[in-house]
Enzyme design. Structure first.
Site, PDB file in Angstrom:
ATOM      1  N   ASP A 111       0.862  -1.181   0.000  1.00  0.00           N
ATOM      2  CA  ASP A 111       0.000   0.000   0.000  1.00  0.00           C
ATOM      3  C   ASP A 111       0.905   1.239   0.000  1.00  0.00           C
ATOM      4  O   ASP A 111       2.122   1.149   0.169  1.00  0.00           O
ATOM      5  CB  ASP A 111      -0.963  -0.013   1.192  1.00  0.00           C
TER       6      ASP A 111
HETATM    7  C1  NOJ Z   1      -4.033   3.897   0.220  1.00  0.00           C
HETATM    8  C2  NOJ Z   1      -5.199   2.977   0.330  1.00  0.00           C
HETATM    9  O1  NOJ Z   1      -5.170   2.283   1.560  1.00  0.00           O
HETATM   10  C3  NOJ Z   1      -5.302   1.975  -0.808  1.00  0.00           C
HETATM   11  O2  NOJ Z   1      -6.508   1.290  -0.692  1.00  0.00           O
HETATM   12  C4  NOJ Z   1      -5.174   2.661  -2.127  1.00  0.00           C
HETATM   13  O3  NOJ Z   1      -5.342   1.737  -3.176  1.00  0.00           O
HETATM   14  C5  NOJ Z   1      -3.827   3.341  -2.193  1.00  0.00           C
HETATM   15  N1  NOJ Z   1      -3.755   4.331  -1.139  1.00  0.00           N
HETATM   16  C6  NOJ Z   1      -3.552   3.985  -3.527  1.00  0.00           C
HETATM   17  O4  NOJ Z   1      -4.341   5.089  -3.688  1.00  0.00           O
END
Ligand code: NOJ
Length: 724
Positions: free
Chosen positions: A267
């Site tokens: 993430d």
């Molecule tokens: C953080 C989020 O937790 C995740 O779900 C997302 O896909 C990413 N950022 C990218 O934007």
């Protein structure tokens, strides 16, 4: 490109090129002209020269056919080996045609509709040049304080698995290689991101491995079984180690045991977050932990680019670890056909034609109507067109109907509630804001009350603005803001029929509005076509059929409160009320205000004739449970018939009810349909103390009903030969 060429390519890459393939950035790192795209996380860790990241193998957050074609061209122009970029983004519940938020999609109990919504999202975004969506999020949730419950399909492992499959099918189809209207799906967040302590985003997760396997893993397993190409790591700890640094979680469980062979992406910033978590001293150690755990792509921090090369040169990391990660990334690029056509799908005229097409809007409208849940109706709904309607509240004319996670949708395209009602009536209804989301002025209040006085019926459009839920949207107070409760109290005094329509991303504590209203419709964030869908329901052109997939607590102090709980050793209903020593609250009920599976209709359904094909299930056997459902009202409607199982005596404690099947049926007034569920050993299995997943001989109940609270039950006995 054939597989052996991919291997050749990996062999020809330098260590720097490998580390770059394993890094992902927003587009401004690659090319100054293209802008940043959508920023969906903090920039904190990026103290690194842009040039160092400009060879990254993938980009997130950018979209648009022309922009992405230009970006790809520019990148390939500079690339030594001609390996194309992969474009990924968060297309969570629609691209430009925004569907209801996932928690609402769950409430449709309609996997076909969810699959169609994902297919439409894929079509629009593939034409806009995207290759991968960071969806579905399949995290199981039990705590509405956590703002990201809006991005899940709720509290049930079985239902989450059904929807996980539907999303993956919709995005990827069955021919991802050759179908340019499809996207690769990235299931997230592995694992157990939905269980942060206290409902505070990014907080500690700590649970037994048995609980993880029993409740949290099934939906990820379902998504992978359906063929999801990618997995994203979670921000949280699992067994005391951040998921993104957790070798056991990623290599042993995800890869070896669950058989996942696709690309694993961190993430946003999660590789580097090993440092504040306190399991890595610096970027180098963070990179070492993540690559050892098997994370193929680092999103938005520079640990891999800065350190993988020296880690290999100093023999701390085997180059094979980089090679296997890079190969997986190239295989995905190859499966998407990018070596042959790096501009896959990106077509501005198709993009123009497809996005927000009439067909897509129609699907969004129908799905939104299916996702709204009628929580209360004492006769105020449906509205009649002859009635003089006053529409009051901060959401009356709001375009904030898409929720916090629709980064490509535009508020200009949203149909407001006022517009939807206006179209039904053929004239604009009386509309007053009455209050802002969190602030009310006495003047606004007065104007609204005066307007309401002239009306036959008052419709209040209330809720949370979209930034109050979603990522980093945790709250300890889950009531509607005071300002709106005040508005509701003032309007209630008029004694007119009061209908409340709610827009929010989490189950709320509804006291202050539920008793005051004659009818309450939970509309969540219904998306681009929200105004049309809500108007369809308010006027009865569509009969509400949504059912909750997450319990609404009576108050926040009960949280977590969910239907598939344990009985405890001192169940309240088995201990005399005057006896203090029961598992209960002194100041609140044990039960949620609205249970999992609950939702009303403008008609009524009765259940009768519950029967079993046999009271004994044999080894490898099947029994059938049947029930007759009759539409006893005057409107045609849809009912979701639910089947729950309880294992009365387990080796470990079993929940009082577990959803094992459901059927959505349409019934004309007076019509009866028989619903038959097949039950076999699969429905009886659970994780034992030794973590094996099997079923035990003994007695079970099967309960059938319209929600998890109101069910009729029958008993049967599972009697495998020689295992009594
Ligand atoms: C953080 C989020 O937790 C995740 O779900 C997302 O896909 C990413 N950022 C990218 O934007």
């Amino acid at each position: 490109m054939n597989e052996s060429k991919l291997h050749d390519l990996v062999r020809n890459m330098t260590l720097e090129e490998k580390a770059a393939q394993m890094s992902q950035v927003v587009s401004s790192f690659i090319d100054d002209k293209s802008g940043e795209g959508k920023i969906t996380g903090p920039f904190a860790g990026m103290e690194v020269a842009k040039e160092d990241m400009s060879g990254s193998g993938s980009v997130l957050g950018a979209s648009g056919a022309d922009d992405l074609r230009a970006l790809q061209k520019e990148y390939l122009g500079k690339s030594r080996l001609g390996i194309p970029l992969l474009f990924m983004a968060d297309v969570i519940h629609g691209y430009k045609t925004v569907f209801p938020v996932p928690l609402a999609l769950g409430c449709t109990w309609d996997p076909d509709a969810v699959e169609e919504s994902a297919a439409i999202a894929a079509k629009e975004s593939a034409a806009a040049g995207l290759h991968v969506t960071f969806s579905p999020m399949v995290d199981l949730v039990r705590d509405p304080r956590w703002g990201r419950v809006m991005e899940t399909t709720g509290e049930d492992p079985y239902l989450n698995g059904v929807f996980a499959r539907a999303f993956v099918r919709g995005y990827q189809g069955d021919n991802l290689e050759n179908d340019e209207s499809k996207l690769a799906a990235c299931v997230k967040h592995f694992a157990a991101y939905g269980a942060p302590e206290g409902g505070r985003d990014y907080n500690t997760v700590d649970m037994s491995e048995r609980q993880l396997r029993e409740y949290y893993l099934p939906a990820y397993e379902a998504a992978l079984d359906e063929g999801a190409e990618m997995v994203m790591t979670a921000f949280n700890t699992v067994e005391g180690i951040p998921a993104t640094s957790n070798k056991w979680l990623m290599r042993d469980l995800l890869r070896k045991e669950m058989g996942f062979n696709g690309v694993l992406i961190s993430d946003w910033g999660a590789v580097q977050e090993a440092i504040p978590h306190g399991v890595a001293a610096d970027n180098r150690e963070a990179a070492l932990k993540a690559v050892t755990a098997g994370v193929d792509i680092e999103m938005m921090t520079p640990c891999y680019v800065q350190h993988l090369k020296t880690l290999v040169e100093e023999d701390v990391v085997a180059e094979e670890l980089l090679d296997e990660a890079v190969l997986r990334i190239l295989q995905l690029k190859n499966r998407l056909g990018l070596f042959e056509n790096p501009y896959r799908g990106a077509d501005s005229s198709l993009e123009e034609k497809l996005t927000l097409s009439e067909e897509h809007r129609k699907a969004a409208r129908e799905t939104a109507a299916k996702s709204c849940v009628l929580l209360k109706n004492e006769g105020a709904l449906p509205l009649k067109k002859e009635q003089n309607v006053a529409l009051i509240g901060p959401f009356a004319e709001s375009t904030d109907l898409m929720g916090p996670w629709s980064i490509f949708g535009s508020e200009d395209d949203v149909v407001t509630i006022a517009a939807g009602i206006g179209e039904k009536l053929g004239t604009r209804p009386t509309v007053e804001k009455g209050s802002d989301i969190e602030v009310v002025s006495s003047q606004e209040l007065e104007v609204a009350v005066e307007a309401a006085k002239q009306a036959d019926v008052v419709v209040m459009a209330l809720g949370e603005h979209s930034e109050m839920s979603g990522e980093a949207g945790s709250r300890t107070n889950i009531k509607l803001p005071e300002a709106q409760l005040k508005l509701a109290a003032e309007l209630k005094k008029l004694g007119k029929p009061l209908v409340t329509v709610l827009f929010n991303g989490r189950p709320l504590d509804l006291h202050g509005v539920i008793e005051e209203s004659d009818a309450v419709l939970e509309a969540w964030y219904p998306g681009t076509e929200g105004g049309h869908a809500v108007a369809d329901l308010l006027f009865g052109d569509t009969n509400p059929s949504g059912k909750l997939t997450m319990s609404f607590p009576d108050n926040v102090g009960q949280v977590p409160v969910y239907y598939n709980s344990f009985n405890t050793g001192r169940p309240k209903d088995q201990i005399a009320p005057e006896d203090r020593f029961a598992s209960k609250y002194l100041d609140a009920p044990n039960e949620p205000l609205f249970p999992f599976g609950f939702g009303l209709s403008y008609t009524t359904f009765t259940y009768s004739g519950l029967a079993l094909s046999s009271e004994i299930m044999e080894e490898n056997g099947t029994i059938w449970v049947s029930v007759d459902v009759t539409n006893t009202g005057t409107a045609a409607g849809e009912e979701t018939v639910q089947l729950y199982v309880r294992d009365l005596v387990g080796e470990v404690v079993r929940p009082v009810k577990e959803l094992k099947g459901f059927r959505k049926i349409h019934l004309e007034p007076g019509e009866t349909k028989q619903v038959v569920f097949e039950v076999d050993e699969e429905s009886l299995k659970y994780h034992h103390s030794d973590l094996t997943c099997t079923c035990d001989p003994g007695d079970f109940t099967l309960s059938v009903g319209p929600d998890s609270r109101n069910t009729d039950e029958l008993r049967f006995s599972y009697q495998p030969r020689g295992r009594q």
